[in-house]
Design a protein around this motif. Structure first.
Motif, short mmCIF file in Angstrom:
data_model
loop_
_atom_site.label_atom_id
_atom_site.label_comp_id
_atom_site.label_asym_id
_atom_site.label_seq_id
_atom_site.Cartn_x
_atom_site.Cartn_y
_atom_site.Cartn_z
N ASP A 1 0.80 -1.23 0.00
CA ASP A 1 0.00 0.00 0.00
C ASP A 1 0.83 1.28 0.00
O ASP A 1 0.65 2.13 0.88
N PRO A 2 1.72 1.49 -0.95
CA PRO A 2 2.37 2.80 -1.05
C PRO A 2 1.31 3.91 -1.17
O PRO A 2 0.25 3.69 -1.75
N PRO A 3 1.58 5.09 -0.62
CA PRO A 3 0.56 6.14 -0.61
C PRO A 3 0.13 6.54 -2.02
O PRO A 3 0.93 6.54 -2.96
N LEU A 4 -1.15 6.90 -2.13
CA LEU A 4 -1.74 7.31 -3.40
C LEU A 4 -1.92 8.81 -3.44
O LEU A 4 -2.49 9.41 -2.52
N LEU A 5 -1.47 9.44 -4.52
CA LEU A 5 -1.72 10.84 -4.82
C LEU A 5 -2.59 10.91 -6.07
O LEU A 5 -2.30 10.24 -7.06
N ILE A 6 -3.64 11.70 -6.01
CA ILE A 6 -4.48 11.99 -7.19
C ILE A 6 -4.17 13.41 -7.65
O ILE A 6 -4.18 14.35 -6.85
N GLY A 7 -3.88 13.56 -8.94
CA GLY A 7 -3.69 14.89 -9.51
C GLY A 7 -5.01 15.39 -10.06
O GLY A 7 -5.57 14.77 -10.97
N ALA A 8 -5.53 16.50 -9.53
CA ALA A 8 -6.83 17.00 -9.97
C ALA A 8 -7.03 18.43 -9.51
O ALA A 8 -6.49 18.84 -8.48
N TRP A 9 -7.82 19.18 -10.27
CA TRP A 9 -8.29 20.51 -9.88
C TRP A 9 -9.79 20.48 -9.58
O TRP A 9 -10.26 21.21 -8.72
N GLY A 10 -10.55 19.67 -10.31
CA GLY A 10 -12.00 19.76 -10.30
C GLY A 10 -12.66 19.06 -9.13
O GLY A 10 -12.04 18.30 -8.38
N ALA A 11 -13.98 19.31 -9.00
CA ALA A 11 -14.74 18.80 -7.87
C ALA A 11 -14.82 17.27 -7.87
O ALA A 11 -14.71 16.64 -6.82
N GLN A 12 -15.02 16.66 -9.05
CA GLN A 12 -15.15 15.21 -9.08
C GLN A 12 -13.83 14.51 -8.77
O GLN A 12 -13.79 13.52 -8.03
N GLY A 13 -12.74 15.02 -9.33
CA GLY A 13 -11.44 14.44 -9.02
C GLY A 13 -11.08 14.60 -7.56
O GLY A 13 -10.52 13.70 -6.93
N ALA A 14 -11.41 15.77 -6.99
CA ALA A 14 -11.14 15.99 -5.58
C ALA A 14 -11.98 15.08 -4.70
O ALA A 14 -11.50 14.56 -3.69
N ALA A 15 -13.24 14.87 -5.08
CA ALA A 15 -14.08 13.96 -4.29
C ALA A 15 -13.51 12.54 -4.32
O ALA A 15 -13.53 11.84 -3.30
N LEU A 16 -13.01 12.12 -5.48
CA LEU A 16 -12.37 10.80 -5.56
C LEU A 16 -11.17 10.74 -4.62
O LEU A 16 -10.99 9.77 -3.88
N ALA A 17 -10.34 11.78 -4.65
CA ALA A 17 -9.19 11.82 -3.74
C ALA A 17 -9.65 11.78 -2.29
O ALA A 17 -9.02 11.12 -1.45
N GLY A 18 -10.72 12.47 -1.99
CA GLY A 18 -11.24 12.44 -0.63
C GLY A 18 -11.63 11.05 -0.19
O GLY A 18 -11.50 10.71 0.99
N ARG A 19 -12.09 10.22 -1.14
CA ARG A 19 -12.49 8.86 -0.80
C ARG A 19 -11.31 7.91 -0.65
O ARG A 19 -11.30 7.05 0.23
N ILE A 20 -10.27 8.05 -1.51
CA ILE A 20 -9.30 6.96 -1.58
C ILE A 20 -7.84 7.38 -1.45
O ILE A 20 -6.97 6.50 -1.30
N ALA A 21 -7.52 8.66 -1.50
CA ALA A 21 -6.12 9.06 -1.64
C ALA A 21 -5.53 9.59 -0.33
O ALA A 21 -6.24 10.03 0.58
N ALA A 22 -4.20 9.55 -0.25
CA ALA A 22 -3.47 10.18 0.84
C ALA A 22 -3.16 11.63 0.52
O ALA A 22 -2.97 12.44 1.44
N GLU A 23 -3.10 11.97 -0.79
CA GLU A 23 -2.74 13.32 -1.21
C GLU A 23 -3.52 13.69 -2.46
O GLU A 23 -3.89 12.82 -3.25
N ILE A 24 -3.72 14.99 -2.64
CA ILE A 24 -4.21 15.52 -3.90
C ILE A 24 -3.27 16.63 -4.32
O ILE A 24 -2.88 17.48 -3.52
N LYS A 25 -2.86 16.60 -5.60
CA LYS A 25 -1.96 17.62 -6.11
C LYS A 25 -2.68 18.52 -7.08
O LYS A 25 -3.32 18.05 -8.03
N VAL A 26 -2.56 19.83 -6.85
CA VAL A 26 -3.05 20.85 -7.77
C VAL A 26 -1.82 21.35 -8.52
O VAL A 26 -1.03 22.13 -7.98
N GLY A 27 -1.63 20.88 -9.72
CA GLY A 27 -0.43 21.19 -10.48
C GLY A 27 -0.56 22.50 -11.24
O GLY A 27 -1.59 22.75 -11.88
N GLY A 28 0.46 23.34 -11.17
CA GLY A 28 0.44 24.61 -11.87
C GLY A 28 -0.14 25.74 -11.07
O GLY A 28 -0.50 26.79 -11.62
N SER A 29 -0.23 25.58 -9.74
CA SER A 29 -0.81 26.63 -8.90
C SER A 29 0.12 26.97 -7.75
O SER A 29 0.68 26.09 -7.10
N ALA A 30 0.26 28.29 -7.49
CA ALA A 30 0.94 28.79 -6.30
C ALA A 30 -0.01 29.72 -5.54
O ALA A 30 0.43 30.60 -4.80
#
Length: 339
Positions: free
Chosen positions: A157-186
């Motif tokens: 079970d290495p940690p899972l990161l989901i790359g997403a900006w949108g609501a559906q991708g974030a909700a998926l990360a909320g269910r299953i991921a250890a991290e969510i990455k918003v790429g291209g944002s500061a």
């Protein structure tokens, strides 16, 4: 899986270098005290597994992973194999980054049912790593009963990161991921946006939104000559402004500015396009300037509640110079603030 405690500082590296370059940069980054080394999985660059394995052999502490692999150009069983190889080579320091992928239409790959594809790909990967043989039947992917990896793995079970900006991708990360990455944002304002988008998925899975680390990463150019660094960052940002400006609901980038920048980029006039990017827009989508300026931007993200700041390529006016300044001048300022 819960995200590790504490704020991490990482480097994001483009896979466009020569053999040996990755090991050298990785050793320098680890010596400076960075926590995570990421290799981008961008279209038509070297596959991330090559630099990641080289960096694994040159380091002993930093976490390592690709951000991100996608389940359209690489089957989940192959993703499982690459993750298992990196985890073995790094003695258990790998993480899995998954995203739907960008620009795949250029190579004739369609991307139907992206949320199902991401969720099911993760399910297949972790079933294989965990040694389950009961099969899986999804909308996109399947495993026949009895299918199993034929080699030992470091961890199931290495940690899972989901790359997403949108609501559906974030909700998926909320269910299953250890991290969510918003790429291209500061942009510090995106931290609260992503926390809200994570919440629905986390709560549906009986998790806390705080179980998911929010990662923001963007183009970084640091130099003692702050003006030169920001000029280079403007050129870099111009090349992807049309993509990220529409993804950030807080940015309010004028449509006419995006159009003019995009037209110049399409004509190959990248520096001219960059000169149109104003300071306030630049600071939403890149870390740039002197070490003190870059540290202040990163600190603003930390103060907003981000769990990891990722300084992305090109790092500086040169690769090595940028990494050395980030590690030797920026990182100490952040560690001092968070100590």
């Amino acid at each position: 899986m819960s995200a590790p405690a504490g704020v991490e500082i990482g480097l994001g590296i483009q896979s466009d270098k020569r053999p040996g370059d990755y090991a050298r940069l990785a050793r320098a980054a680890e010596a400076h005290g960075f926590d995570v080394l990421t290799v981008f999985g961008d279209l038509m660059f070297q596959p991330p597994i090559f630099p990641l394995l080289e960096m694994a052999g040159a380091t002993s502490r930093v976490r390592l992973g690709a951000a991100c692999l996608n389940p359209y150009s690489m089957a989940p069983y192959e993703i499982a194999g690459q993750l298992a190889a990196l985890d073995l080579a790094s003695a258990g320091r790998a993480y899995l980054g998954l995203a739907r992928g960008t620009w795949l239409g250029a190579v004739g790959i369609e991307q139907p049912r992206p949320i199902s594809a991401l969720g099911e790909a993760a399910e297949v990967v972790y079933r294989l790593l965990g040694g389950r043989t009961d099969g899986f039947e999804g909308r996109v992917f399947r495993l026949a009963p009895g299918v199993a990896l034929r080699y030992p793995v470091q961890r199931p079970d290495p940690p899972l990161l989901i790359g997403a900006w949108g609501a559906q991708g974030a909700a998926l990360a909320g269910r299953i991921a250890a991290e969510i990455k918003v790429g291209g944002s500061a942009n510090p304002a995106m931290v609260a946006v992503m926390r809200d988008r994570l919440r629905a998925g986390a709560e549906s899975a009986g998790r806390s939104v705080n179980d998911v680390r929010i990662v923001l990463g963007a183009v970084t150019v640091v130099d003692r000559d702050g003006a030169a660094a920001r000029a280079k960052a403007r050129t870099e940002v111009a090349m992807y402004l049309a993509v990220v400006a529409d993804l950030d609901p807080t940015a309010g980038v004028p449509a006419d500015l995006v159009r003019r920048v995009t037209e110049l980029v399409d004509q190959g006039e990248h520096e001219a396009a960059g000169r149109l990017v104003p300071d306030d827009v630049l600071d939403l989508f890149a870390f740039s300037g002197t070490p003190e300026q870059v540290a202040a931007q990163a600190q603003a993200l930390i103060d907003a509640g981000v769990g990891r700041v990722e300084f992305g390529t090109p790092h500086g006016l040169t690769d090595d110079g940028g990494v050395d300044l980030l590690g030797g001048a920026v990182l100490p300022l952040l560690r001092r603030e968070t100590a």
